[in-house]
Design a protein around this motif. Sequence first.
Motif, PDB file in Angstrom:
ATOM      1  N   ALA A   1     -10.328  -0.261   6.435  1.00 18.77           N
ATOM      2  CA  ALA A   1     -11.348  -1.279   6.564  1.00 18.77           C
ATOM      3  C   ALA A   1     -12.449  -0.703   5.545  1.00 18.77           C
ATOM      4  CB  ALA A   1     -11.831  -1.589   7.935  1.00 18.77           C
ATOM      5  N   LEU A   2     -12.773   0.533   5.854  1.00 14.09           N
ATOM      6  CA  LEU A   2     -13.918   1.109   5.040  1.00 14.09           C
ATOM      7  C   LEU A   2     -13.430   1.279   3.618  1.00 14.09           C
ATOM      8  CD1 LEU A   2     -16.774   2.363   4.731  1.00 14.09           C
ATOM      9  CD2 LEU A   2     -15.927   4.592   5.418  1.00 14.09           C
ATOM     10  N   GLN A   3     -12.253   1.588   3.398  1.00 15.48           N
ATOM     11  CA  GLN A   3     -11.628   1.642   1.988  1.00 15.48           C
ATOM     12  C   GLN A   3     -11.799   0.458   1.260  1.00 15.48           C
ATOM     13  OE1 GLN A   3     -10.228   4.507   0.364  1.00 15.48           O
ATOM     14  NE2 GLN A   3     -10.517   5.767   2.085  1.00 15.48           N
ATOM     15  N   LEU A   4     -11.347  -0.707   1.847  1.00 17.74           N
ATOM     16  CA  LEU A   4     -11.504  -1.973   1.388  1.00 17.74           C
ATOM     17  C   LEU A   4     -12.694  -2.503   1.060  1.00 17.74           C
ATOM     18  CD1 LEU A   4      -8.919  -4.098   3.488  1.00 17.74           C
ATOM     19  CD2 LEU A   4      -8.674  -3.127   1.061  1.00 17.74           C
ATOM     20  N   VAL A   5     -13.761  -2.250   1.951  1.00 19.71           N
ATOM     21  CA  VAL A   5     -15.131  -2.429   1.617  1.00 19.71           C
ATOM     22  C   VAL A   5     -15.796  -2.050   0.227  1.00 19.71           C
ATOM     23  CG1 VAL A   5     -17.611  -2.324   2.602  1.00 19.71           C
ATOM     24  CG2 VAL A   5     -15.928  -3.202   4.009  1.00 19.71           C
TER      25      VAL A   5
ATOM     26  N   GLY B   1      -5.459   3.145  -5.248  1.00 19.45           N
ATOM     27  CA  GLY B   1      -5.141   4.085  -4.187  1.00 19.45           C
ATOM     28  C   GLY B   1      -5.892   4.149  -2.889  1.00 19.45           C
ATOM     29  N   MET B   2      -7.082   3.315  -2.907  1.00 14.52           N
ATOM     30  CA  MET B   2      -7.649   3.134  -1.738  1.00 14.52           C
ATOM     31  C   MET B   2      -7.529   2.003  -0.878  1.00 14.52           C
ATOM     32  SD  MET B   2     -11.578   3.595  -3.625  1.00 14.52           S
ATOM     33  CE  MET B   2     -12.584   3.435  -2.307  1.00 14.52           C
ATOM     34  N   THR B   3      -6.755   1.179  -1.569  1.00 12.38           N
ATOM     35  CA  THR B   3      -6.214   0.073  -0.814  1.00 12.38           C
ATOM     36  C   THR B   3      -4.664   0.172  -0.380  1.00 12.38           C
ATOM     37  OG1 THR B   3      -5.653  -1.109  -2.986  1.00 12.38           O
ATOM     38  CG2 THR B   3      -7.744  -1.682  -1.893  1.00 12.38           C
ATOM     39  N   TRP B   4      -3.531  -0.320  -1.073  1.00 12.92           N
ATOM     40  CA  TRP B   4      -2.372   0.050  -0.647  1.00 12.92           C
ATOM     41  C   TRP B   4      -1.778   1.410  -0.700  1.00 12.92           C
ATOM     42  CZ3 TRP B   4       0.866   2.329  -4.251  1.00 12.92           C
ATOM     43  CH2 TRP B   4       0.611   2.307  -5.707  1.00 12.92           C
ATOM     44  N   GLY B   5      -2.555   2.179  -1.481  1.00 13.63           N
ATOM     45  CA  GLY B   5      -2.342   3.735  -1.336  1.00 13.63           C
ATOM     46  C   GLY B   5      -2.485   4.230  -0.200  1.00 13.63           C
ATOM     47  N   TRP B   6      -3.717   3.770   0.603  1.00 16.84           N
ATOM     48  CA  TRP B   6      -4.027   4.233   1.968  1.00 16.84           C
ATOM     49  C   TRP B   6      -2.731   3.843   3.062  1.00 16.84           C
ATOM     50  CZ3 TRP B   6      -8.312   6.808   4.166  1.00 16.84           C
ATOM     51  CH2 TRP B   6      -8.564   6.901   5.637  1.00 16.84           C
ATOM     52  N   LEU B   7      -2.195   2.578   2.844  1.00 16.43           N
ATOM     53  CA  LEU B   7      -1.308   1.971   3.896  1.00 16.43           C
ATOM     54  C   LEU B   7       0.011   2.891   3.632  1.00 16.43           C
ATOM     55  CD1 LEU B   7      -1.742  -1.901   3.347  1.00 16.43           C
ATOM     56  CD2 LEU B   7      -2.507  -0.229   5.311  1.00 16.43           C
ATOM     57  N   VAL B   8       0.256   3.473   2.525  1.00 15.87           N
ATOM     58  CA  VAL B   8       1.482   4.086   2.286  1.00 15.87           C
ATOM     59  C   VAL B   8       1.292   5.590   2.884  1.00 15.87           C
ATOM     60  CG1 VAL B   8       3.140   5.166   0.585  1.00 15.87           C
ATOM     61  CG2 VAL B   8       2.201   2.887   0.176  1.00 15.87           C
TER      62      VAL B   8
ATOM     63  N   SER C   1      -9.304  -9.631  -6.280  1.00 14.18           N
ATOM     64  CA  SER C   1      -8.357  -8.843  -5.575  1.00 14.18           C
ATOM     65  C   SER C   1      -7.132  -8.422  -6.596  1.00 14.18           C
ATOM     66  CB  SER C   1      -7.535  -9.670  -4.495  1.00 14.18           C
ATOM     67  OG  SER C   1      -8.293  -9.942  -3.355  1.00 14.18           O
ATOM     68  N   LYS C   2      -6.919  -9.241  -7.517  1.00 19.35           N
ATOM     69  CA  LYS C   2      -6.023  -8.745  -8.752  1.00 19.35           C
ATOM     70  C   LYS C   2      -6.464  -7.361  -9.304  1.00 19.35           C
ATOM     71  CE  LYS C   2      -4.063 -10.130 -12.980  1.00 19.35           C
ATOM     72  NZ  LYS C   2      -4.097 -11.032 -14.009  1.00 19.35           N
ATOM     73  N   GLU C   3      -7.938  -7.173  -9.553  1.00 13.09           N
ATOM     74  CA  GLU C   3      -8.356  -5.899 -10.047  1.00 13.09           C
ATOM     75  C   GLU C   3      -8.207  -4.797  -9.152  1.00 13.09           C
ATOM     76  OE1 GLU C   3     -12.410  -4.187 -12.201  1.00 13.09           O
ATOM     77  OE2 GLU C   3     -12.070  -6.374 -11.909  1.00 13.09           O
ATOM     78  N   VAL C   4      -8.598  -5.148  -7.659  1.00 14.99           N
ATOM     79  CA  VAL C   4      -8.923  -4.092  -6.707  1.00 14.99           C
ATOM     80  C   VAL C   4      -7.344  -3.610  -6.624  1.00 14.99           C
ATOM     81  CG1 VAL C   4      -9.253  -3.866  -4.373  1.00 14.99           C
ATOM     82  CG2 VAL C   4     -10.993  -4.827  -5.729  1.00 14.99           C
ATOM     83  N   TRP C   5      -6.380  -4.367  -6.276  1.00 13.77           N
ATOM     84  CA  TRP C   5      -5.146  -3.948  -5.694  1.00 13.77           C
ATOM     85  C   TRP C   5      -4.167  -3.554  -7.136  1.00 13.77           C
ATOM     86  CZ3 TRP C   5      -3.260  -3.944  -0.686  1.00 13.77           C
ATOM     87  CH2 TRP C   5      -4.066  -4.476   0.262  1.00 13.77           C
ATOM     88  N   GLY C   6      -4.439  -4.003  -8.088  1.00 16.38           N
ATOM     89  CA  GLY C   6      -3.635  -3.978  -9.270  1.00 16.38           C
ATOM     90  C   GLY C   6      -3.936  -2.873 -10.279  1.00 16.38           C
ATOM     91  N   ASP C   7      -5.217  -2.625 -10.483  1.00 19.96           N
ATOM     92  CA  ASP C   7      -5.709  -1.568 -11.527  1.00 19.96           C
ATOM     93  C   ASP C   7      -5.585  -0.087 -10.969  1.00 19.96           C
ATOM     94  OD1 ASP C   7      -5.882  -3.618 -13.127  1.00 19.96           O
ATOM     95  OD2 ASP C   7      -8.027  -3.862 -13.225  1.00 19.96           O
ATOM     96  N   ILE C   8      -4.949   0.731 -11.684  1.00 17.93           N
ATOM     97  CA  ILE C   8      -4.852   2.200 -11.266  1.00 17.93           C
ATOM     98  C   ILE C   8      -5.767   2.809 -12.108  1.00 17.93           C
ATOM     99  CG2 ILE C   8      -3.463   4.349 -10.980  1.00 17.93           C
ATOM    100  CD1 ILE C   8      -1.128   2.679 -10.017  1.00 17.93           C
ATOM    101  N   TYR C   9      -6.883   3.415 -11.535  1.00 12.65           N
ATOM    102  CA  TYR C   9      -7.754   4.208 -12.539  1.00 12.65           C
ATOM    103  C   TYR C   9      -7.189   5.498 -13.058  1.00 12.65           C
ATOM    104  CZ  TYR C   9     -12.156   6.919 -14.043  1.00 12.65           C
ATOM    105  OH  TYR C   9     -12.722   7.724 -14.587  1.00 12.65           O
TER     106      TYR C   9
ATOM    107  N   PHE D   1      -3.823  10.886  -2.279  1.00 13.50           N
ATOM    108  CA  PHE D   1      -3.625  11.043  -0.740  1.00 13.50           C
ATOM    109  C   PHE D   1      -4.708  11.888  -0.196  1.00 13.50           C
ATOM    110  CE2 PHE D   1       0.719   8.503  -0.643  1.00 13.50           C
ATOM    111  CZ  PHE D   1       0.132   7.660  -1.071  1.00 13.50           C
ATOM    112  N   VAL D   2      -5.036  13.170  -0.946  1.00  8.45           N
ATOM    113  CA  VAL D   2      -5.859  14.148  -0.725  1.00  8.45           C
ATOM    114  C   VAL D   2      -6.929  13.640   0.231  1.00  8.45           C
ATOM    115  CG1 VAL D   2      -7.442  14.456  -2.629  1.00  8.45           C
ATOM    116  CG2 VAL D   2      -6.701  16.350  -1.026  1.00  8.45           C
ATOM    117  N   ALA D   3      -7.555  12.555  -0.311  1.00 10.01           N
ATOM    118  CA  ALA D   3      -8.707  12.072   0.690  1.00 10.01           C
ATOM    119  C   ALA D   3      -8.156  11.501   1.889  1.00 10.01           C
ATOM    120  CB  ALA D   3      -9.583  11.013  -0.263  1.00 10.01           C
ATOM    121  N   VAL D   4      -6.985  10.637   1.875  1.00 15.54           N
ATOM    122  CA  VAL D   4      -6.535  10.168   3.292  1.00 15.54           C
ATOM    123  C   VAL D   4      -6.122  11.516   4.324  1.00 15.54           C
ATOM    124  CG1 VAL D   4      -4.943   8.634   4.199  1.00 15.54           C
ATOM    125  CG2 VAL D   4      -5.481   8.258   1.743  1.00 15.54           C
ATOM    126  N   ILE D   5      -5.414  12.432   3.701  1.00 11.69           N
ATOM    127  CA  ILE D   5      -4.849  13.406   4.402  1.00 11.69           C
ATOM    128  C   ILE D   5      -5.765  14.358   5.075  1.00 11.69           C
ATOM    129  CG2 ILE D   5      -3.460  15.581   4.424  1.00 11.69           C
ATOM    130  CD1 ILE D   5      -1.979  14.248   2.351  1.00 11.69           C
TER     131      ILE D   5
END
Length: 563
Positions: A303-307, A82-89, A236-244, A259-263
């Motif tokens: 960028a902060l989400q990725l870090v 949710g923090m990586t590709w979820g932020w982009l969406v 990267s496989k774990e970071v982008w692929g695993d949904i907690y 997305f509540v965090a992004v919004i």
Amino acid sequence: MAKHVSEEPVTSVLPAGDGPFSADGRAFSADDEVLAALGYRSEFKREFSLFTTFCVSFAVLGLLPSFASTLFYGMGYAGTAGMTWGWLVAMVGIQSVACSMAELCSSMPTSGGLYYAAAVLAPPGWGPFAAWITGWSNWLGQVTAAPSVNYGTAAMMLAAASIQNPSYVPTDYQPFLLTTLIMLVHGVMSSLPTQTLARVNTVGSTFNIVALVVVLVLIPAGTDRESRGLPRFTSSKEVWGDIYPGTEFSPGIGVLMSFVAVIWTMSGYDSPFHLAEECSNANVASPRAIVLTSAVGGTFGWALQLVVAYTVVDIDGVLESELGQPFAAYLTQCLPQRLVLAILALTIIAGFSMGQGCMIAASRVTFAYARDDCFPLSSLWKQVHPLTLTPVNAVWFNCGIGILSLLLIFGGSVSVGALFSIGAIAAFVAFTTPIFIRVFLVGDRFRAGPWHLGRASLPVGAVASGFVMLMVPVLCLPSVTGRDWTAGLMNWTALVYGTLMLAVLVWWVVDARKWFKGPKVNVEHMMLGREGAVLEGAESEEAGGAQLTGVGILDKGKVGGEG
């Protein structure tokens, strides 16, 4: 040759073919002409520029403290996915909302902002109701912003104390008292003159940006994951692929709930709209500041989400830590203690600046709505202090409401979380109501200002409206379902926001519809001026969407023609 501002179209509440004039014969300034054509006289000094407006807006956005305050939701609902590709969406929808809002701001640069736009664009007869709903929802989002930010800042301060002294465990009354103290300090600061506020927020915003860059460098450079027997960064496989599995809903719903965090993090980009009456060249500078805030914030935020996603060790440990602040708990997992305290110090200072920016923006919203008598005792809240030329009463009215909302702290972490989710849903409803009206009910009759989207206007507005319609019910979902769902684990957003908005609707039906007519014209204009009348707080009969006048702005008392 540059076009004179009086030739730019505006979407006004004044009757068709009508326009303002200066009774004393003095020519309006360019910005005052625009505001007068919208039905308001200028009451503030225009001491904000594009840069200083952006600084206030970016301070309100407060990426670093916002991220730290909402990590529980961003990471807790869907983990690193949710923090990586979820932020982009999420940013696709958020940027669409920002661009559509900027277009409205260019056409109607007033402190009332979205409330004014909803009134003017609504179908005939519906303008006052559209303004009523938009205004109250926007105000709820604004008035809960400062207390939620300051609560997050106070929680980080207490977490830092716990890291220094592990035997110290804060009790409920301590974050309440500390947050209240911060609110009172911000109330004093927000009562200062506009020029002083602009300088203070320029410094605060600059610090926010510098602190964010420093943190983006410090975390990956200083991480000690390897000394703990872990790779320096998660794959990267774990970071982008695993949904907690942070909720009992499906993984896709979990990502949407994150997305509540992004919004909430990205909700400050409307501030330039509310500061438009204090900004020079407002119908260009203010919309540019809106888009710039959203774009820059979205990029640095990701960028902060990725870090964080690549360096977090144990999500369960972050969410369940006794420190009571997930960001502080995350830092202790991957950094030595000195760096943890340094980053927390930067985040706390940035959070203090953000809370003050939130209080400034909220006071301008309250002033604008009180000017149209939306609140009880509006005559008090719409007063401009003669020395500071700022709405001091509105500042302290919001401060008092904010302190009362902090009583949710005593209901536990779930109830105080409503401050964040209410801010997200209230802001989204207010942001999108006039956008939805403009896209689906107005069409080509909308008179764009000098900053506009051209042919992309309607498609972008449709994306913005669709995104919000999807997210509003998602933001009200609880994290658990079935037998595990109890009163203590419910999502308080629907109850608190829903109850308040229901009360507003009941008030409308019972009483407000009889006297509330939307934005009030408070300048002399031609139709009344020809009869020698001075219009002081009287409603335009055409307000509320009866027509889109697009009147040309008067130059030295002469009708400029339609824009």
